[in-house]
Design an enzyme around this catalytic site. Structure first.
Site, PDB file in Angstrom:
ATOM      1  N   LYS A  11       0.839  -1.203   0.000  1.00 39.57           N
ATOM      2  CA  LYS A  11       0.000   0.000   0.000  1.00 39.57           C
ATOM      3  C   LYS A  11       0.879   1.260   0.000  1.00 39.57           C
ATOM      4  O   LYS A  11       2.102   1.169   0.171  1.00 39.57           O
ATOM      5  CB  LYS A  11      -0.919  -0.035   1.233  1.00 39.57           C
ATOM      6  CG  LYS A  11      -1.874  -1.247   1.292  1.00 39.57           C
ATOM      7  CD  LYS A  11      -2.940  -1.008   2.367  1.00 39.57           C
ATOM      8  CE  LYS A  11      -3.438  -2.259   3.027  1.00 39.57           C
ATOM      9  NZ  LYS A  11      -4.462  -2.007   4.078  1.00 39.57           N
ATOM     10  N   TYR A  51     -12.325  -2.566  -2.454  1.00 40.87           N
ATOM     11  CA  TYR A  51     -12.749  -2.636  -1.058  1.00 40.87           C
ATOM     12  C   TYR A  51     -14.272  -2.674  -0.912  1.00 40.87           C
ATOM     13  O   TYR A  51     -14.809  -2.281   0.127  1.00 40.87           O
ATOM     14  CB  TYR A  51     -12.169  -1.457  -0.279  1.00 40.87           C
ATOM     15  CG  TYR A  51     -10.719  -1.641   0.128  1.00 40.87           C
ATOM     16  CD1 TYR A  51     -10.309  -2.771   0.854  1.00 40.87           C
ATOM     17  CD2 TYR A  51      -9.749  -0.688  -0.186  1.00 40.87           C
ATOM     18  CE1 TYR A  51      -8.986  -2.948   1.236  1.00 40.87           C
ATOM     19  CE2 TYR A  51      -8.420  -0.860   0.204  1.00 40.87           C
ATOM     20  CZ  TYR A  51      -8.042  -1.986   0.915  1.00 40.87           C
ATOM     21  OH  TYR A  51      -6.740  -2.157   1.312  1.00 40.87           O
ATOM     22  N   ASN A 114      -1.373  -0.194   7.676  1.00 37.39           N
ATOM     23  CA  ASN A 114      -0.846  -1.529   7.961  1.00 37.39           C
ATOM     24  C   ASN A 114      -0.137  -2.158   6.763  1.00 37.39           C
ATOM     25  O   ASN A 114       0.052  -3.363   6.698  1.00 37.39           O
ATOM     26  CB  ASN A 114      -1.940  -2.438   8.535  1.00 37.39           C
ATOM     27  CG  ASN A 114      -3.084  -2.639   7.570  1.00 37.39           C
ATOM     28  OD1 ASN A 114      -3.038  -2.179   6.425  1.00 37.39           O
ATOM     29  ND2 ASN A 114      -4.104  -3.340   8.013  1.00 37.39           N
ATOM     30  N   HIS A 117      -1.864  -5.461   1.669  1.00 36.51           N
ATOM     31  CA  HIS A 117      -3.135  -6.154   1.471  1.00 36.51           C
ATOM     32  C   HIS A 117      -2.844  -7.554   0.954  1.00 36.51           C
ATOM     33  O   HIS A 117      -1.963  -7.733   0.110  1.00 36.51           O
ATOM     34  CB  HIS A 117      -4.007  -5.422   0.444  1.00 36.51           C
ATOM     35  CG  HIS A 117      -5.184  -6.242  -0.005  1.00 36.51           C
ATOM     36  ND1 HIS A 117      -6.359  -6.285   0.716  1.00 36.51           N
ATOM     37  CD2 HIS A 117      -5.345  -7.088  -1.059  1.00 36.51           C
ATOM     38  CE1 HIS A 117      -7.192  -7.125   0.107  1.00 36.51           C
ATOM     39  NE2 HIS A 117      -6.609  -7.621  -0.962  1.00 36.51           N
ATOM     40  N   GLU A 128     -10.202  -9.743  -7.068  1.00 39.57           N
ATOM     41  CA  GLU A 128      -9.253  -8.638  -6.867  1.00 39.57           C
ATOM     42  C   GLU A 128      -8.156  -8.643  -7.921  1.00 39.57           C
ATOM     43  O   GLU A 128      -7.751  -7.579  -8.403  1.00 39.57           O
ATOM     44  CB  GLU A 128      -8.644  -8.738  -5.462  1.00 39.57           C
ATOM     45  CG  GLU A 128      -9.659  -8.495  -4.349  1.00 39.57           C
ATOM     46  CD  GLU A 128      -9.127  -8.849  -2.966  1.00 39.57           C
ATOM     47  OE1 GLU A 128      -7.958  -9.289  -2.851  1.00 39.57           O
ATOM     48  OE2 GLU A 128      -9.886  -8.696  -1.995  1.00 39.57           O
TER      49      GLU A 128
HETATM   50  P1  IDP Z   1      -7.227  -7.105   5.932  1.00 40.77           P
HETATM   51  O1  IDP Z   1      -6.453  -6.038   5.163  1.00 40.77           O
HETATM   52  O2  IDP Z   1      -6.403  -7.708   7.021  1.00 40.77           O
HETATM   53  O3  IDP Z   1      -7.863  -8.141   5.028  1.00 40.77           O
HETATM   54  P2  IDP Z   1      -9.892  -5.989   6.250  1.00 40.77           P
HETATM   55  O4  IDP Z   1     -10.809  -6.284   7.394  1.00 40.77           O
HETATM   56  O5  IDP Z   1     -10.234  -6.599   4.922  1.00 40.77           O
HETATM   57  O6  IDP Z   1      -8.410  -6.356   6.702  1.00 40.77           O
HETATM   58  O7  IDP Z   1      -9.848  -4.405   6.087  1.00 40.77           O
HETATM   59  C1  IDP Z   1      -9.254  -3.823   4.942  1.00 40.77           C
HETATM   60  C2  IDP Z   1      -8.385  -2.684   5.400  1.00 40.77           C
HETATM   61  O8  IDP Z   1      -9.209  -1.672   5.958  1.00 40.77           O
HETATM   62  C3  IDP Z   1      -7.398  -3.038   6.504  1.00 40.77           C
HETATM   63  O9  IDP Z   1      -6.182  -3.570   6.011  1.00 40.77           O
HETATM   64  C4  IDP Z   1      -7.205  -1.721   7.199  1.00 40.77           C
HETATM   65  O10 IDP Z   1      -6.205  -0.929   6.533  1.00 40.77           O
HETATM   66  C5  IDP Z   1      -8.539  -1.052   7.041  1.00 40.77           C
HETATM   67  N1  IDP Z   1      -9.358  -1.254   8.249  1.00 40.77           N
HETATM   68  C6  IDP Z   1      -9.989  -2.377   8.631  1.00 40.77           C
HETATM   69  N2  IDP Z   1     -10.630  -2.209   9.794  1.00 40.77           N
HETATM   70  C7  IDP Z   1     -10.410  -0.923  10.152  1.00 40.77           C
HETATM   71  C8  IDP Z   1     -10.825  -0.135  11.264  1.00 40.77           C
HETATM   72  O11 IDP Z   1     -11.518  -0.586  12.168  1.00 40.77           O
HETATM   73  N3  IDP Z   1     -10.384   1.164  11.283  1.00 40.77           N
HETATM   74  C9  IDP Z   1      -9.605   1.702  10.304  1.00 40.77           C
HETATM   75  N4  IDP Z   1      -9.193   0.986   9.235  1.00 40.77           N
HETATM   76  C10 IDP Z   1      -9.594  -0.315   9.166  1.00 40.77           C
HETATM   77 MG    MG Z   2      -9.382  -7.946   3.665  1.00 42.76          MG
END
Ligand code: IDP
Ligand code: MG
Length: 151
Positions: A11, A51, A114, A117, A128
């Site tokens: 990212k 997303y 983080n 992805h 995707e």
């Molecule tokens: P993942 O990337 O581990 O699959 P997902 O639940 O699919 O996690 O969420 C996609 C992205 O959205 C996450 O990587 C994170 O950057 C962001 N995200 C998920 N949950 C939150 C939240 O509660 N607050 C802010 N950002 C979030």
């Molecule tokens: Mg995800």
């Protein structure tokens, strides 16, 4: 054998922090094979499509703003059970819960930054990958795959 393909995104925070090499290196050292790779800046339509499952959640707008804010690096990665294997390398969504030794556990502090992805299942991987790559972007690395798996 369950050879799978998965979408990995370094990212924008990973690109700006100079962590693309580290991330790709961890994926390659695990034995997974990169079959397509592309640096690009995502437009809003593609970001919202990627997303889509999070549309309506409180963090959705920030997520789309962030993922479109600067270049990212997209990779198609293949290998035996590559979808779960890459998720394991990446670590839990919240870096505070990600194990040390995982990418997020080693390099990230907050859920909104983080770094990586990784597709979470076969259907999402297919969906995707099609957002980021066209068929002609993929190379065949069948021999490399077989060498990693069979020695
Ligand atoms: P993942 O990337 O581990 O699959 P997902 O639940 O699919 O996690 O969420 C996609 C992205 O959205 C996450 O990587 C994170 O950057 C962001 N995200 C998920 N949950 C939150 C939240 O509660 N607050 C802010 N950002 C979030
Ligand atoms: Mg995800």
């Amino acid at each position: 054998m369950a050879i799978e393909a998965t979408l990995i995104l370094c990212k924008p925070d990973a690109v700006s922090r100079g962590l693309v090499g580290e991330i790709v290196s961890r994926i390659e050292r695990r034995g997974y094979i990169v079959t397509a790779m592309r640096m690009m800046q995502l437009d809003g339509d593609r970001a919202r499509a990627h997303y889509a499952e999070h549309d309506g959640k409180p963090f959705f707008a920030d997520l789309v703003t962030f993922i479109t804010s600067a270049p990212l690096v997209a990779l198609a990665v293949e290998g035996e059970n590559a979808i779960d294997g890459c998720r394991q390398l990446i670590g839990a969504t919240d870096p505070l819960k990600a194990a040390p030794g995982s990418i997020r556990g080693d390099f990230a502090q907050t859920i909104g930054r983080n770094l990586v992805h990784g597709s979470d299942g076969k259907e999402s991987a297919r969906r995707e990958l099609a957002i980021f790559f066209k068929d002609s972007d993929f190379v065949s690395r069948r021999h490399d795959l077989e060498r990693w798996i069979h020695g």
